[in-house]
Design an enzyme around this catalytic site. Structure first.
Site, PDB file in Angstrom:
ATOM      1  N   GLU A  17       9.551  -2.726  -9.129  1.00 26.35           N
ATOM      2  CA  GLU A  17       8.915  -3.602  -9.972  1.00 26.35           C
ATOM      3  C   GLU A  17       9.086  -2.970 -11.495  1.00 26.35           C
ATOM      4  O   GLU A  17       8.410  -2.357 -12.009  1.00 26.35           O
ATOM      5  CB  GLU A  17       7.457  -3.798  -9.893  1.00 26.35           C
ATOM      6  CG  GLU A  17       7.139  -4.687  -8.578  1.00 26.35           C
ATOM      7  CD  GLU A  17       5.705  -5.131  -8.418  1.00 26.35           C
ATOM      8  OE1 GLU A  17       5.802  -6.433  -8.534  1.00 26.35           O
ATOM      9  OE2 GLU A  17       4.589  -4.317  -8.937  1.00 26.35           O
ATOM     10  N   HIS A  37       1.055   0.960  -8.441  1.00 24.56           N
ATOM     11  CA  HIS A  37       1.388  -0.406  -9.054  1.00 24.56           C
ATOM     12  C   HIS A  37       1.283   0.098 -10.600  1.00 24.56           C
ATOM     13  O   HIS A  37       0.490   0.653 -11.041  1.00 24.56           O
ATOM     14  CB  HIS A  37       0.368  -1.266  -8.901  1.00 24.56           C
ATOM     15  CG  HIS A  37       0.853  -2.798  -9.469  1.00 24.56           C
ATOM     16  ND1 HIS A  37       0.788  -3.190 -10.967  1.00 24.56           N
ATOM     17  CD2 HIS A  37       1.352  -3.828  -8.892  1.00 24.56           C
ATOM     18  CE1 HIS A  37       1.292  -4.131 -11.069  1.00 24.56           C
ATOM     19  NE2 HIS A  37       1.892  -4.639  -9.783  1.00 24.56           N
TER      20      HIS A  37
END
Ligand code: 13P
Length: 249
Positions: A165, A93
């Site tokens: 993302e 992430h």
């Protein structure tokens, strides 16, 4: 194919808050609507595992240690996650890449360790604002994916979801144009094709994440080649999250 919907709670909710959330959510959610995954903080995994018993909803963690050594104070291994009812783990992430200096080698090791422990991986990739402004989005995606998947066997890709993302879209209220997401998805499949095969490229599952909410979610439901979504902030309210899921299925 059912859409994949992933909630990333990030560093939110105590175990009792997670319990309250799930009581409300589960009373209104019909299983099997989507391939639903809750990626929760470690401290909420036990209560969620208990509450999700018998439901077709998967439990995820937000990180995994890159090795199984016992001398790793404060870390959580893949084996410990698998033994806690977890079947998915987020790796790479952008918040971990930025705040905890996770580099591509570490991310590659985390993926291998997760897979070794029979966890499925949600690999997060995405360009920074500087990359976007200098037209380096596709080059960044290629580099992040190649480094992350280095040394994997093709059959291991069935246990990998790639989450696109863009860093600038996370928590900012800004989202890319659907066309730009479609292009990113195509570029991701192309990298998988080059490094593995056409079949692997067709089959790898890809989701989008970054500032998805109940108002804008419908535009992500029809993007060609996109298999689902990864929701941060807007997943924290069970009613909003139900609305988001309903708009995707
Ligand atoms: P937001 O939905 O809050 O922008 O977060 C996205 C994200 O980082 C999910 O992993």
């Amino acid at each position: 194919m059912k859409k994949i919907v992933i909630a990333n709670f990030k560093m939110n909710k105590t175990p009792s808050e997670t319990k309250q959330y799930l009581i409300s959510f589960l009373s209104k959610y019909e299983d099997c609507k989507a391939d639903l995954i809750f990626a929760l903080p470690y401290t909420s995994l036990a209560v969620a595992n208990f509450m999700l018993e018998g439901r077709q909803i998967a439990l995820g963690a937000q990180d995994v240690c890159e090795d199984d050594e016992k001398g790793c104070t404060g870390q959580i291994s893949g084996k410990m996650l698998a033994g806690s009812g977890v079947s998915y783990v987020l790796v790479g992430h952008s918040e971990r890449r930025a705040k905890f200096k996770e580099d591509s080698k570490m991310i590659n090791r985390k993926i291998k360790n997760g897979l070794k422990n029979r966890l499925s991986i949600i690999l997060c990739v995405g360009e920074s604002l500087a990359d976007k402004n200098t037209m380096k989005t596709l080059a960044t995606l290629k580099n992040q994916i190649e480094e992350a998947l280095k040394g994997l066997y093709e059959n291991e890709l069935e246990n990998i979801i790639i989450a696109y993302e863009p860093v600038w879209a996370i928590g900012s209220g800004k989202t890319p144009l659907p066309k730009d997401i479609e292009n990113a998805v195509k570029a991701i499949r192309k990298v998988v094709e080059e490094d593995f095969s056409q079949k692997a490229a067709n089959e790898i599952r890809i989701v989008y994440g970054g500032s998805i909410n109940a108002k804008n979610v419908s535009k992500f439901a029809t993007i060609e080649g996109l298999d689902g979504i990864l929701v941060g902030g807007a997943s924290l309210d069970s009613n909003l999250f139900l609305q988001i899921i309903n708009a995707m299925v």
